[in-house]
Design a protein around this motif. Structure first.
Motif, PDB file in Angstrom:
ATOM      1  N   VAL A 204       0.840  -1.204   0.000  1.00 29.24           N
ATOM      2  CA  VAL A 204       0.000   0.000   0.000  1.00 29.24           C
ATOM      3  C   VAL A 204       0.873   1.252   0.000  1.00 29.24           C
ATOM      4  O   VAL A 204       0.629   2.206  -0.749  1.00 29.24           O
ATOM      5  N   LYS A 205       1.926   1.264   0.827  1.00 31.38           N
ATOM      6  CA  LYS A 205       2.813   2.429   0.869  1.00 31.38           C
ATOM      7  C   LYS A 205       3.500   2.647  -0.472  1.00 31.38           C
ATOM      8  O   LYS A 205       3.708   3.789  -0.911  1.00 31.38           O
ATOM      9  N   ARG A 206       3.871   1.549  -1.132  1.00 29.22           N
ATOM     10  CA  ARG A 206       4.517   1.664  -2.444  1.00 29.22           C
ATOM     11  C   ARG A 206       3.572   2.317  -3.444  1.00 29.22           C
ATOM     12  O   ARG A 206       3.976   3.200  -4.226  1.00 29.22           O
ATOM     13  N   ILE A 207       2.314   1.925  -3.431  1.00 26.56           N
ATOM     14  CA  ILE A 207       1.335   2.509  -4.346  1.00 26.56           C
ATOM     15  C   ILE A 207       1.165   4.000  -4.055  1.00 26.56           C
ATOM     16  O   ILE A 207       1.112   4.825  -4.963  1.00 26.56           O
ATOM     17  N   PHE A 208       1.104   4.354  -2.776  1.00 26.16           N
ATOM     18  CA  PHE A 208       0.949   5.756  -2.398  1.00 26.16           C
ATOM     19  C   PHE A 208       2.101   6.614  -2.913  1.00 26.16           C
ATOM     20  O   PHE A 208       1.910   7.761  -3.311  1.00 26.16           O
ATOM     21  N   SER A 209       3.293   6.070  -2.856  1.00 29.22           N
ATOM     22  CA  SER A 209       4.479   6.873  -3.199  1.00 29.22           C
ATOM     23  C   SER A 209       4.831   6.811  -4.679  1.00 29.22           C
ATOM     24  O   SER A 209       5.788   7.452  -5.111  1.00 29.22           O
ATOM     25  N   ASP A 210       4.049   6.066  -5.483  1.00 30.57           N
ATOM     26  CA  ASP A 210       4.324   5.911  -6.908  1.00 30.57           C
ATOM     27  C   ASP A 210       3.624   7.040  -7.680  1.00 30.57           C
ATOM     28  O   ASP A 210       2.401   7.035  -7.853  1.00 30.57           O
ATOM     29  N   GLU A 211       4.412   7.996  -8.143  1.00 30.91           N
ATOM     30  CA  GLU A 211       3.840   9.168  -8.820  1.00 30.91           C
ATOM     31  C   GLU A 211       3.115   8.786 -10.096  1.00 30.91           C
ATOM     32  O   GLU A 211       2.088   9.386 -10.454  1.00 30.91           O
ATOM     33  N   LEU A 479     -10.733 -12.706  -4.237  1.00 30.00           N
ATOM     34  CA  LEU A 479      -9.482 -12.384  -4.914  1.00 30.00           C
ATOM     35  C   LEU A 479      -8.283 -12.555  -3.985  1.00 30.00           C
ATOM     36  O   LEU A 479      -8.319 -12.166  -2.822  1.00 30.00           O
ATOM     37  N   SER A 480      -7.196 -13.138  -4.538  1.00 29.66           N
ATOM     38  CA  SER A 480      -5.939 -13.298  -3.804  1.00 29.66           C
ATOM     39  C   SER A 480      -4.794 -13.061  -4.779  1.00 29.66           C
ATOM     40  O   SER A 480      -4.796 -13.618  -5.892  1.00 29.66           O
ATOM     41  N   VAL A 481      -3.808 -12.223  -4.371  1.00 31.25           N
ATOM     42  CA  VAL A 481      -2.709 -11.878  -5.279  1.00 31.25           C
ATOM     43  C   VAL A 481      -1.380 -11.835  -4.530  1.00 31.25           C
ATOM     44  O   VAL A 481      -1.344 -11.777  -3.302  1.00 31.25           O
ATOM     45  N   GLU A 482      -0.305 -11.837  -5.291  1.00 35.61           N
ATOM     46  CA  GLU A 482       1.019 -11.571  -4.750  1.00 35.61           C
ATOM     47  C   GLU A 482       1.158 -10.064  -4.497  1.00 35.61           C
ATOM     48  O   GLU A 482       0.451  -9.245  -5.109  1.00 35.61           O
ATOM     49  N   LYS A 483       2.082  -9.696  -3.616  1.00 32.81           N
ATOM     50  CA  LYS A 483       2.255  -8.290  -3.268  1.00 32.81           C
ATOM     51  C   LYS A 483       2.511  -7.420  -4.491  1.00 32.81           C
ATOM     52  O   LYS A 483       1.994  -6.293  -4.592  1.00 32.81           O
ATOM     53  N   ALA A 484       3.306  -7.924  -5.435  1.00 31.26           N
ATOM     54  CA  ALA A 484       3.678  -7.134  -6.615  1.00 31.26           C
ATOM     55  C   ALA A 484       2.493  -6.827  -7.512  1.00 31.26           C
ATOM     56  O   ALA A 484       2.566  -5.937  -8.375  1.00 31.26           O
ATOM     57  N   GLU A 485       1.374  -7.543  -7.335  1.00 28.30           N
ATOM     58  CA  GLU A 485       0.211  -7.359  -8.194  1.00 28.30           C
ATOM     59  C   GLU A 485      -0.837  -6.439  -7.583  1.00 28.30           C
ATOM     60  O   GLU A 485      -1.899  -6.217  -8.175  1.00 28.30           O
ATOM     61  N   MET A 486      -0.541  -5.848  -6.417  1.00 25.39           N
ATOM     62  CA  MET A 486      -1.546  -5.045  -5.730  1.00 25.39           C
ATOM     63  C   MET A 486      -1.955  -3.810  -6.528  1.00 25.39           C
ATOM     64  O   MET A 486      -3.119  -3.401  -6.512  1.00 25.39           O
ATOM     65  N   ASP A 487      -1.001  -3.202  -7.248  1.00 23.85           N
ATOM     66  CA  ASP A 487      -1.364  -2.011  -8.020  1.00 23.85           C
ATOM     67  C   ASP A 487      -2.352  -2.354  -9.132  1.00 23.85           C
ATOM     68  O   ASP A 487      -3.245  -1.563  -9.450  1.00 23.85           O
ATOM     69  N   ASN A 488      -2.225  -3.553  -9.721  1.00 24.29           N
ATOM     70  CA  ASN A 488      -3.182  -3.974 -10.739  1.00 24.29           C
ATOM     71  C   ASN A 488      -4.585  -4.129 -10.155  1.00 24.29           C
ATOM     72  O   ASN A 488      -5.581  -3.809 -10.813  1.00 24.29           O
ATOM     73  N   VAL A 489      -4.634  -4.624  -8.934  1.00 31.00           N
ATOM     74  CA  VAL A 489      -5.928  -4.766  -8.258  1.00 31.00           C
ATOM     75  C   VAL A 489      -6.601  -3.400  -8.110  1.00 31.00           C
ATOM     76  O   VAL A 489      -7.796  -3.239  -8.351  1.00 31.00           O
ATOM     77  N   VAL A 490      -5.794  -2.398  -7.718  1.00 37.71           N
ATOM     78  CA  VAL A 490      -6.340  -1.053  -7.544  1.00 37.71           C
ATOM     79  C   VAL A 490      -6.842  -0.505  -8.878  1.00 37.71           C
ATOM     80  O   VAL A 490      -7.944   0.045  -8.969  1.00 37.71           O
ATOM     81  N   HIS A 491      -6.049  -0.670  -9.934  1.00 33.89           N
ATOM     82  CA  HIS A 491      -6.473  -0.183 -11.255  1.00 33.89           C
ATOM     83  C   HIS A 491      -7.775  -0.844 -11.700  1.00 33.89           C
ATOM     84  O   HIS A 491      -8.689  -0.190 -12.193  1.00 33.89           O
ATOM     85  N   ASN A 492      -7.859  -2.170 -11.525  1.00 30.75           N
ATOM     86  CA  ASN A 492      -9.065  -2.881 -11.936  1.00 30.75           C
ATOM     87  C   ASN A 492     -10.277  -2.472 -11.094  1.00 30.75           C
ATOM     88  O   ASN A 492     -11.400  -2.376 -11.609  1.00 30.75           O
ATOM     89  N   PHE A 493     -10.044  -2.213  -9.829  1.00 26.94           N
ATOM     90  CA  PHE A 493     -11.114  -1.812  -8.916  1.00 26.94           C
ATOM     91  C   PHE A 493     -11.706  -0.468  -9.348  1.00 26.94           C
ATOM     92  O   PHE A 493     -12.906  -0.216  -9.177  1.00 26.94           O
ATOM     93  N   LEU A 494     -10.865   0.384  -9.943  1.00 26.63           N
ATOM     94  CA  LEU A 494     -11.301   1.735 -10.290  1.00 26.63           C
ATOM     95  C   LEU A 494     -11.659   1.877 -11.768  1.00 26.63           C
ATOM     96  O   LEU A 494     -11.717   3.001 -12.280  1.00 26.63           O
ATOM     97  N   GLN A 495     -11.871   0.767 -12.443  1.00 27.81           N
ATOM     98  CA  GLN A 495     -12.285   0.828 -13.868  1.00 27.81           C
ATOM     99  C   GLN A 495     -13.667   1.467 -13.991  1.00 27.81           C
ATOM    100  O   GLN A 495     -14.533   1.263 -13.180  1.00 27.81           O
TER     101      GLN A 495
END
Length: 495
Positions: A204-211, A479-495
């Motif tokens: 989550v912190k990584r996603i927050f800090s990713d410009e 839904l269950s994912v690896e940590k590296a796939e969390m940003d994809n989950v967020v993108h799909n959630f906000l489609q």
């Protein structure tokens, strides 16, 4: 009241902006530039008031761009009898002449996170209006079990918000998972993460800090915010219940004005015990802050040595909300103890990210030892304490509360301190029924609702209404994912 980042004191904003932002874009935590002070007259004025008035008056000291009437309305909405099963909201239970328990689990999800997360959505909704925000807030949450359900319960169907919760797969109790995956609301999402809480939190912190991610979401009409205790809107409502607890002790005559009180807090991400520290900094007569950890004893070592080292085995325990090796809110404490030295905090946090550890200065260590006492409780100690309190005191407590009780007794034996001590109970025993039943010598059922039935049959302790209402609810999220796939989950959630 202005707020700035623990990593950049030149950054200044109003409280509504701080609540809206959640986490500073530099990765730091937003913190008030000054700690408001309270005196005996202020405390005395709260003694006869209800919890809602206490909350509005305390929060008003920090949220100067919110009116008292606004805050009182929010408090009445957050802590009313439609949400809480007691008018006291955060009742005190007297165990003996020197020991009291602050019960924080009488809200809609039967966990202490409700105390803040019934308030935060209202603060955030108001902040969106105050700042003229037109985008939709996407609330990202990493949870070790309780925050996720409490946040979804608070934000479900709140206009101009969407909320996505990440929890560690196989790292929460059966009842906690049932609460999350059956959550209702058109704007909620839930996803398990392969790994532990620290994996979910760092993701989550990584996603927050990713410009790049922030810019992409902005193009879709969203901005990121947080319901974790990294958001000041989570910490502030928690400050209230420590001041309220002191008022209740005055009201019952268990203490006189000015008497010091110790607080013992089961601790994971450091937000709950940090709130007690802020109450003390405001002028509440607090003696020792006793930091209780489970087998993941990184905080115990830190408070004793000044070395924070997350390079250690991660233990999955019977108190999963404390299964944390990176305690995010510790950054706010270090910032305060360092004299708001943002450069020093950046050094510490960079070392934690790159090397997994840092060592604080001698001055900070001395301050830590003066304010805090740290101890930990293993699994045997947790189970023994649950059994002892039930069989000898008639008090059924959950695993996290048992850790606090056990460490509190360790502190007393080590120091002979007879100061009245309040230990914090953070969850209903029904949320962790499998382990509580095992501690009482029973073989627990495997189904979440069967566990609740089994505990009630054994103890006769009333089942929280919202937990009983889980019966028959259908699972909505798988839904269950690896940590590296969390940003994809967020993108799909906000489609």
């Amino acid at each position: 009241m202005k707020y700035y980042s623990t990593r950049d004191t030149a950054l200044r904003m109003e409280s509504a902006e701080a609540v809206k932002m959640g986490l500073s874009r530099d990765g730091g935590l937003l913190t008030p530039v000054a700690i408001p002070q309270i005196d005996e007259a202020f405390i005395t004025g709260l003694v006869q008031e209800n919890y809602q008035v206490r909350a509005a008056k305390v929060m008003g000291l920090y949220l100067t761009d919110y009116s008292y009437d606004e805050l009182l309305g929010f408090a009445n909405n957050a802590y009313g009898t439609d949400k809480y099963d007691t008018t006291a909201v955060a009742p005190m239970r007297k165990v003996d002449d020197n020991t009291h328990c602050l019960e924080l689990w009488h809200g809609p999800t039967s966990a202490f996170k409700d105390m803040a997360l019934q308030m935060l959505p209202q603060l955030l909704s108001a902040a969106l209006k105050k700042t003229g925000e037109t985008k939709t807030a996407c609330i990202l949450v990493a949870t070790s079990g309780d925050t996720g359900k409490a946040a979804m319960e608070g934000f479900a169907n709140v206009p101009q918000t969407k909320i996505m919760v990440f929890y560690p797969q196989d790292g929460v109790s059966a009842v906690q998972e049932k609460q999350m995956v059956t959550q209702e609301g058109d704007n909620v999402g839930v996803c398990a993460v392969v790994g532990n809480f620290d994996d979910a939190q760092s993701g989550v912190k990584r996603i927050f800090s990713d410009e790049t991610i922030r810019e992409e979401l902005a193009g879709k009409g969203y901005f990121l915010s947080s319901a974790n205790s990294i958001n000041w809107g989570r910490i502030l409502p928690q400050v209230v219940y420590y001041i309220s607890a002191y008022c209740d002790l005055l009201k019952t005559g268990d203490i006189a004005m000015g008497d010091k009180v110790n607080f013992c807090v089961p601790t994971g991400n450091f937000g709950d015990i940090l709130a007690a520290y802020y109450a003390k900094r405001m002028g509440l007569p607090v003696g020792k802050l006793i930091c209780a950890s489970n087998k993941n004893d990184v905080l115990t070592e830190f408070l004793n040595t000044g070395v924070y080292n997350r390079n250690r085995p991660f233990h999955t325990t019977s108190s999963p909300s404390m299964d944390i090796l990176i305690s995010s809110n510790l950054e706010r404490l270090l910032f305060d103890l360092s004299g708001e030295d943002d450069a020093l905090i950046r050094t510490y946090m960079t070392a934690l990210a790159t090397e997994g550890k840092y060592t604080v200065s001698d001055g900070i260590l001395a301050s830590l030892k003066d304010q805090y006492w740290g101890g930990y409780c293993d699994e045997d100690g947790t189970f023994t304490t649950i059994a002892d309190y039930y069989k000898n005191r008639g008090y059924l407590i959950d695993t996290h509360t048992a850790v606090a009780v056990n460490v509190m007794e360790q502190y007393r034996k080590a120091t002979n301190d007879e100061t009245i001590t309040v230990f914090v109970s953070t969850a209903s025993p029904y949320k962790f029924g499998d382990n509580v039943l095992s501690a009482l010598g029973e073989t627990p059922e495997t189904d979440s609702m069967a566990l609740i039935d089994q505990m009630y049959a054994l103890t006769g302790v009333a089942v929280p209404a919202r937990l009983a209402a889980l019966r028959g609810k259908e699972r909505r999220f798988d839904l269950s994912v690896e940590k590296a796939e969390m940003d994809n989950v967020v993108h799909n959630f906000l489609q």
